[in-house]
Motif scaffolding. Structure first.
Motif: not given
Ligand SMILES: Cc1ncc(COP(=O)(O)O)c(C=O)c1O
Length: 507
Positions: A193-195, A219, A260, A262, A267, A295, A297-298, A340, A342-343, A350-351
């Motif tokens: 995951g990105a986190l 975020y 950091y 986005m 988000n 980041d 992710t979106m 990520s 995830s979205k 969880r990648i």
């Molecule tokens: C901006 C941002 N970064 C990271 C994440 C977490 O991503 P991951 O599920 O890949 O850990 C989210 C999840 O909502 C997010 O909104």
């Protein structure tokens, strides 16, 4: 010699009156028709409920808080007593008063959204609107089947792939190259995951005490990760877009080495930074020497054409071109990109991944090796399959999200007509503007009615954004519309004192 009796170890955090002050801004405003001590106790209770005041935090002494609030000691003493009586605090002579949660209340453990506490039904049938994430696409199950069929090839090996499965690193690198940022597989590290990626990067590039520029709002888990790694967040307002000049000034003034950001559907605002802004940001970063963790992710959740089309009831035209990734606009060492699955695909995979210079990826892989040695193979294989033909999935999700966003937007117009709700450029949420700073109060009341939402201040520092609330539109329309009806009940109850003997389920 008899063994010395062991003393119980108490590891409670503390909050000073100075730290508490920004969280108590306007606490008297909710004291319409009720005594001040009740208003103060109500506000402290809300802070506990939404997690800004963690459980087991020692509060300032009654006298210190009274001085800071310029109120009487009787007010703070009575407020603390009320908190203790209602189960939101405990105290003892010498140790002071610390925050707790009521044991047998309907509000037990409310600071944990259900997906964190494990209480949520993982099939999605629950009131948790606190996370902005979609259900799996139809292609996910076949991707797992294909991955399973490939597993025998890997079983003779030991299964540890700390930097990530080579075929997945290749696919991710290709994705960047196609987006206008030439990338080799050696520049990619696959994470859980990105986190996790963010935690890893912070552990390697940040020193304790460093200042980190963050968008405001940001975020919440990122701000938390920065704090946990010993960093200090420097907020830059972004509700009206990114002011790169102001960011540069703040970086110079505070000596921040790291930011950091986005910029690909932020988000929670859903904003996108255009190519001109990216060019300016890249130049500023090169000029100041600041490093940016971007980041993305979106990035795949582009709603710029689908949303207006869904609003007008027309089929969506072709998508607009996306600006190239931020890393295409700055010197290689300056931008570290997080991605990520995830979205775009599903959170359950969880990648995530990190894209950076090859030497930095090597350092990150070493750090990762000390942590968890790598991610599960099956999920990496499934993600590689999904990436092979991602475009139809992406398009379908963009359409699905647009339809849900419009349904939520319409329902809010009907049920909460005094809210202002801008439509975003992308992402998964509406960042709603409330006409009064009551976000925490409304989120707490909604919680008592079985609905989890994340109040605005979770996205801010020092209690900011009390007049905002994030409403994800990731859930099906059949869930979203009734949710707004419940929320409207919670909203109508605002201003009414939530005294502890009130039954919140009746608001
Ligand atoms: C901006 C941002 N970064 C990271 C994440 C977490 O991503 P991951 O599920 O890949 O850990 C989210 C999840 O909502 C997010 O909104």
């Amino acid at each position: 010699m008899p063994l010395a009796k062991k003393q119980p170890i108490q590891q409670r955090g503390r909050v000073s009156a100075r730290e508490l002050m920004p969280l108590l801004t306007d606490w008297r405003a909710s004291a319409v028709g009720i005594p001040g001590y009740r208003a103060l106790a109500d506000r402290l209770r809300l802070l506990v409920l939404d997690g800004r005041l963690p459980v087991d935090t020692v509060l300032p002494s009654e006298r210190t808080l009274a001085d800071a609030l310029q109120t009487s000691r009787t007010t703070t003493t009575s407020a603390y007593r009320l908190l203790r009586e209602s189960g939101f605090a405990e105290g003892s002579q010498g140790a002071g008063t610390w925050t707790t949660l009521p044991r047998d209340s309907k509000l037990e453990s409310p600071i944990w959204p259900e997906h964190l506490s494990g209480e949520a039904d993982p099939t999605g049938a629950n009131g948790d609107f606190s996370s902005a994430a979609l259900e799996a696409p139809a292609e996910l199950y076949p991707a797992y089947q294909a991955a399973l069929a490939e597993m025998p090839r890997f079983l003779p090996g030991n299964g540890y792939v700390t930097s990530g499965l080579p075929m997945l690193r290749e696919r991710i690198a290709e994705r960047y190259t196609e987006a206008g940022l030439p990338t080799t597989p050696e520049q990619i590290l696959v994470t859980n995951g990105a986190l996790q990626a963010l935690h890893l990067v912070l552990g390697v590039v940040m020193e304790r005490g460093d200042r980190v520029l963050v968008e405001h709002p940001t975020y919440p888990a990122a701000a938390q990760a920065i704090r946990a790694a010993g960093g200090r967040c420097v907020p830059v307002p972004v509700e009206d877009g990114w002011d790169v000049q102001r960011m540069g000034t703040l970086i110079r003034q505070t000596g921040a080495h790291l930011a950091y950001l986005m910029v690909d559907f932020h988000n929670p605002t859903g904003d996108l930074l255009d190519e001109a802004g990216r060019r300016q940001l890249g130049a500023m970063v090169a000029d100041t020497g600041c490093r940016v963790i971007v980041d993305e992710t979106m990035r795949d959740l582009d709603l710029r054409t689908t949303l207006p089309a869904a609003r007008a009831g027309r089929p969506a035209p072709d998508p607009l071109p996306m600006p190239r990734p931020l890393a295409a606009f700055a010197p290689a060492e300056h931008v570290i990109t997080l991605g990520s699955a995830s979205k775009t695909f599903w959170g359950g995979l969880r990648i995530g991944w990190i894209r950076a210079s090859q030497p930095l990826i090597r350092r990150l892989a070493l750090a990762r090796g000390n942590e968890d040695l790598g991610g599960p193979l099956l999920e990496q294989l499934a993600t590689a399959h999904l990436l092979e033909n991602a475009e139809p999935i992406r398009r379908h999700r963009q359409q699905l999200l647009a339809d849900r966003a419009i349904a939520l937007h319409d329902a809010l117009r009907v049920n909460l007509p005094d809210w202002t709700v801008p439509l975003p450029q992308g992402g998964l949420s509406l960042w709603c503007h409330l006409p009064e700073p009551r976000s925490s109060q409304v989120a707490a009341a909604a919680r008592a009615l079985g609905i989890w939402l994340t109040p605005g201040p979770r996205f801010g520092l020092d209690g900011a954004f009390e007049a905002r609330i994030r409403m994800p539109f990731a859930r099906p329309v059949a869930d979203l519309v009734p949710m707004t009806e419940v929320l409207a009940r919670a909203w109508r109850a605002r201003g009414r004192a939530h005294t502890f003997d009130d039954d919140l389920t009746t608001v």
